[in-house]
Write a protein that holds these residues in place. Structure first.
Motif, PDB file in Angstrom:
ATOM      1  N   VAL A  80      -4.835   3.925  -4.233  1.00  0.00           N
ATOM      2  CA  VAL A  80      -4.296   3.466  -2.951  1.00  0.00           C
ATOM      3  C   VAL A  80      -5.262   2.491  -2.276  1.00  0.00           C
ATOM      4  CG1 VAL A  80      -3.505   4.201  -0.671  1.00  0.00           C
ATOM      5  CG2 VAL A  80      -2.992   5.606  -2.668  1.00  0.00           C
ATOM      6  N   ILE A  81      -6.569   2.772  -2.359  1.00  0.00           N
ATOM      7  CA  ILE A  81      -7.568   1.893  -1.741  1.00  0.00           C
ATOM      8  C   ILE A  81      -7.529   0.496  -2.354  1.00  0.00           C
ATOM      9  CG2 ILE A  81     -10.052   1.496  -1.496  1.00  0.00           C
ATOM     10  CD1 ILE A  81     -10.360   4.562  -1.268  1.00  0.00           C
ATOM     11  N   VAL A  82      -7.479   0.425  -3.695  1.00  0.00           N
ATOM     12  CA  VAL A  82      -7.429  -0.872  -4.373  1.00  0.00           C
ATOM     13  C   VAL A  82      -6.133  -1.600  -4.027  1.00  0.00           C
ATOM     14  CG1 VAL A  82      -7.339  -2.009  -6.627  1.00  0.00           C
ATOM     15  CG2 VAL A  82      -8.946  -0.135  -6.245  1.00  0.00           C
ATOM     16  N   ALA A  83      -5.036  -0.849  -3.876  1.00  0.00           N
ATOM     17  CA  ALA A  83      -3.770  -1.462  -3.476  1.00  0.00           C
ATOM     18  C   ALA A  83      -3.866  -2.030  -2.066  1.00  0.00           C
ATOM     19  CB  ALA A  83      -2.640  -0.432  -3.555  1.00  0.00           C
ATOM     20  N   ALA A  84      -4.545  -1.318  -1.182  1.00  0.00           N
ATOM     21  CA  ALA A  84      -4.712  -1.798   0.194  1.00  0.00           C
ATOM     22  C   ALA A  84      -5.550  -3.072   0.232  1.00  0.00           C
ATOM     23  CB  ALA A  84      -5.363  -0.705   1.047  1.00  0.00           C
ATOM     24  N   ILE A  85      -6.581  -3.125  -0.621  1.00  0.00           N
ATOM     25  CA  ILE A  85      -7.413  -4.327  -0.707  1.00  0.00           C
ATOM     26  C   ILE A  85      -6.628  -5.483  -1.319  1.00  0.00           C
ATOM     27  CG2 ILE A  85      -9.486  -5.308  -1.768  1.00  0.00           C
ATOM     28  CD1 ILE A  85     -10.707  -2.484  -1.636  1.00  0.00           C
ATOM     29  N   GLY A  86      -5.758  -5.165  -2.262  1.00  0.00           N
ATOM     30  CA  GLY A  86      -4.929  -6.191  -2.900  1.00  0.00           C
ATOM     31  C   GLY A  86      -5.613  -6.915  -4.040  1.00  0.00           C
ATOM     32  N   THR A 136       0.825  -1.208   0.000  1.00  0.00           N
ATOM     33  CA  THR A 136       0.000   0.000   0.000  1.00  0.00           C
ATOM     34  C   THR A 136       0.860   1.259   0.000  1.00  0.00           C
ATOM     35  OG1 THR A 136      -1.713  -1.185   1.227  1.00  0.00           O
ATOM     36  CG2 THR A 136      -1.859   1.221   1.167  1.00  0.00           C
ATOM     37  N   SER A 137       1.899   1.263   0.831  1.00  0.00           N
ATOM     38  CA  SER A 137       2.756   2.451   0.897  1.00  0.00           C
ATOM     39  C   SER A 137       3.566   2.626  -0.379  1.00  0.00           C
ATOM     40  CB  SER A 137       3.691   2.364   2.108  1.00  0.00           C
ATOM     41  OG  SER A 137       4.519   1.221   2.044  1.00  0.00           O
ATOM     42  N   LEU A 138       3.875   1.533  -1.068  1.00  0.00           N
ATOM     43  CA  LEU A 138       4.585   1.625  -2.342  1.00  0.00           C
ATOM     44  C   LEU A 138       3.718   2.340  -3.378  1.00  0.00           C
ATOM     45  CD1 LEU A 138       6.892   0.918  -4.287  1.00  0.00           C
ATOM     46  CD2 LEU A 138       5.824  -1.321  -4.630  1.00  0.00           C
ATOM     47  N   VAL A 139       2.465   1.911  -3.490  1.00  0.00           N
ATOM     48  CA  VAL A 139       1.551   2.555  -4.438  1.00  0.00           C
ATOM     49  C   VAL A 139       1.266   3.992  -4.000  1.00  0.00           C
ATOM     50  CG1 VAL A 139      -0.784   2.504  -5.408  1.00  0.00           C
ATOM     51  CG2 VAL A 139       0.511   0.378  -5.169  1.00  0.00           C
ATOM     52  N   ALA A 140       1.098   4.199  -2.698  1.00  0.00           N
ATOM     53  CA  ALA A 140       0.833   5.554  -2.199  1.00  0.00           C
ATOM     54  C   ALA A 140       2.000   6.484  -2.504  1.00  0.00           C
ATOM     55  CB  ALA A 140       0.572   5.519  -0.690  1.00  0.00           C
ATOM     56  N   SER A 141       3.237   5.969  -2.371  1.00  0.00           N
ATOM     57  CA  SER A 141       4.420   6.778  -2.683  1.00  0.00           C
ATOM     58  C   SER A 141       4.464   7.117  -4.169  1.00  0.00           C
ATOM     59  CB  SER A 141       5.692   6.026  -2.284  1.00  0.00           C
ATOM     60  OG  SER A 141       5.735   5.790  -0.903  1.00  0.00           O
ATOM     61  N   THR A 142       4.075   6.152  -5.003  1.00  0.00           N
ATOM     62  CA  THR A 142       4.051   6.377  -6.443  1.00  0.00           C
ATOM     63  C   THR A 142       3.020   7.435  -6.808  1.00  0.00           C
ATOM     64  OG1 THR A 142       4.587   4.028  -6.748  1.00  0.00           O
ATOM     65  CG2 THR A 142       3.865   5.242  -8.683  1.00  0.00           C
TER      66      THR A 142
END
Length: 504
Positions: free
Chosen positions: A467-473, A372-378
């Motif tokens: 970011v939400i979709v990344a957190a859900i995976g 999640t933090s990787l996508v959020a950083s991007t």
């Protein structure tokens, strides 16, 4: 962090700072025309500074830069061909009547009680068909703004609906240069990239449409004069017929069959040419006559077809807004974008070969301990870079370059990076008053950026949705070290060993 590491990081920041300063000057002097050449000069100059510093301080041989430049430009050759084909489609789909037909029937469905949601949907459809948010906003967007004002809506909310729809269509259109750029920069097949974006883009536009529907239900109006003038002008100039929908349907079928993008676009141009000769022969003859004063009819028609594909073409319709809509760029209109891509590839190659890109990535890497933090950083990087470099193309290129190796090292698919880049760098570009997109849209619509910004719901929601979709995976795949694909079951932190590997 050792003194040597700090020193390398300090040197690595210099080319970026120089590029930012030069781009700021470009925007202040040339405005939205900076993309026509000034930005390219700034990229090449900054690349030269990077090479000079690396050869002088880091002792990197010139051969490494030369090979990196060859490799980078080689990686985008397919994208360049696709961009030229997109220019060809822009011309053939318009002059064959496909785009005018879509607009004609789209504008017909406008209802005062649901104006905002309809305006957003129409702009989304038009932008999807032509692959350009700028053209959509400058044509149908301007017409819708006038209709919305007559209906009693505020300038800001109308512009927000127009921009939201236009950037949604631009983002998922295979004809969009930003979409092609994001996919090619991260080596993701174009249609795979578009399908993967649906997971974040569709929820974002759905939420935006619901908000516009709620806002619009309290308003009503009866002014249809502008709509009638628009549709009557299109119908008078083009032969409007549902038969033209066959071309987009066949194109969609080829996309669904996962045919190569270049093949799909080339066949679509061919089909559009046939449609133009059948349904709009007078327009093709008119275009050919402007380039060939005398000659047999078949020579004039041939000239008209070729000119439609490669050159900028405009038609006089009697309506200035419609004139803009049916003006096409052709392949020649893509040259500035190709010019920018090549110069950006040179800058990216210089940063990569010198090791400076790796040094900069090491600053961000501690913030990417989880998926999640990787996508959020991007997403954060892409959004912030839009404000720094003031150009969405450069933001796409720089964000992709910074994170590409990190995603590869950690085993994530390139499509996750390309989607995060589009969810940020592409859609947030019109939200900055000083960016090329922000200035352009504010000028075209005569609505200040800060006035329409709160109502660009799609553009605001998209980065958060990523970011939400990344957190859900959901649908996020992470490969094992042996390259065997495995779905990541939980948002687990990366191991220290993996971190060390990613930094090396």
């Amino acid at each position: 962090m050792t003194r040597k590491t700090v020193s390398r990081l300090g040197v690595s920041v210099i080319p970026i700072l120089i590029l930012i300063i030069l781009l700021a000057l470009d925007i202040s002097i040339f405005g939205s025309d900076a993309i026509l050449g000034a930005s390219q000069v700034s990229l090449l100059f900054s690349a030269g500074i990077c090479v000079w510093l690396a050869m002088w301080l880091f002792k990197v041989p010139w051969h490494d830069f030369e090979e990196a430049i060859k490799g980078n430009i080689g990686d985008v050759t397919s994208a360049i061909v696709i961009l030229f084909l997109i220019g060809g489609i822009s011309g053939t789909w318009t002059m064959s009547g496909i785009v005018p037909t879509f607009i004609y029937y789209g504008v017909k469905i406008i209802s005062p009680k649901i104006f905002l949601v309809t305006a957003c949907a129409i702009c989304a459809l038009v932008s999807l068909m032509i692959g350009s948010s700028w053209t959509t906003i400058a044509t149908i967007g301007v017409a819708l703004l006038g209709i919305g004002k007559a209906e009693g809506f505020s300038d800001g909310v109308i512009a927000g609906a127009i921009i939201s729809g236009a950037y949604f269509g631009d983002k998922i259109s295979p004809l969009s240069d930003t979409t092609v750029m994001a996919s090619s920069m991260n080596k993701v097949p174009l249609f795979q990239h578009i399908r993967y974006m649906f997971l974040t883009t569709v929820p974002s536009i759905t939420i935006a449409l619901i908000i516009f529907l709620i806002l619009g239900l309290t308003h009503s109006g009866t002014d249809t004069a502008t709509i009638a003038d628009y549709t009557d002008t299109l119908a008078a100039r083009f032969r409007i017929t549902p038969w033209l929908f066959i071309i987009p349907i066949l194109t969609g079928f080829m996309i669904a069959r996962k045919m190569p993008a270049i093949m799909v676009l080339a066949l679509s141009i061919l089909l559009a040419v046939v449609a133009a000769l059948i349904f709009q022969p007078s327009i093709i003859q008119e275009i050919g006559s402007t380039a060939l004063e005398k000659g047999a009819r078949w020579r004039v028609m041939f000239t008209g077809v070729v000119k439609t594909i490669y050159d900028s073409v405009s038609l006089e319709t009697g309506n200035p807004e419609v004139n803009q809509l049916v003006s096409t760029r052709g392949m020649a209109g893509m040259l500035n974008t190709v010019y920018l891509i090549i110069c950006a590839m040179c800058f990216g190659a210089a940063m990569k070969a010198s090791g400076m890109l790796r040094n900069l990535a090491s600053l961000i890497l501690p913030l990417t301990k989880r998926r999640t933090s990787l996508v959020a950083s991007t997403v954060t990087t892409g959004t912030v870079l839009n404000g720094i470099v003031s150009d969405q193309y450069l933001s796409i290129i720089l964000t992709s370059s910074i994170f590409k190796d990190v995603y590869e090292k950690e085993g994530y698919e390139g499509r996750l990076l390309s989607r995060a880049v589009e969810d940020s760098a592409t859609v947030t570009s019109p939200l900055y008053p000083w960016s090329s997109c922000g200035m352009t849209q504010a000028t075209i619509l005569s609505v200040p950026t800060l006035t329409y910004l709160p109502f660009c719901f799609f553009n605001i929601i998209s980065p958060f949705m990523s970011v939400i979709v990344a957190a859900i995976g959901f649908k996020i795949v992470r490969h094992k070290k042996n390259d065997a694909p495995a779905a990541e079951a939980a948002d687990a932190p990366l191991s220290d060993k993996d971190k060390t590997t990613a930094c090396s």
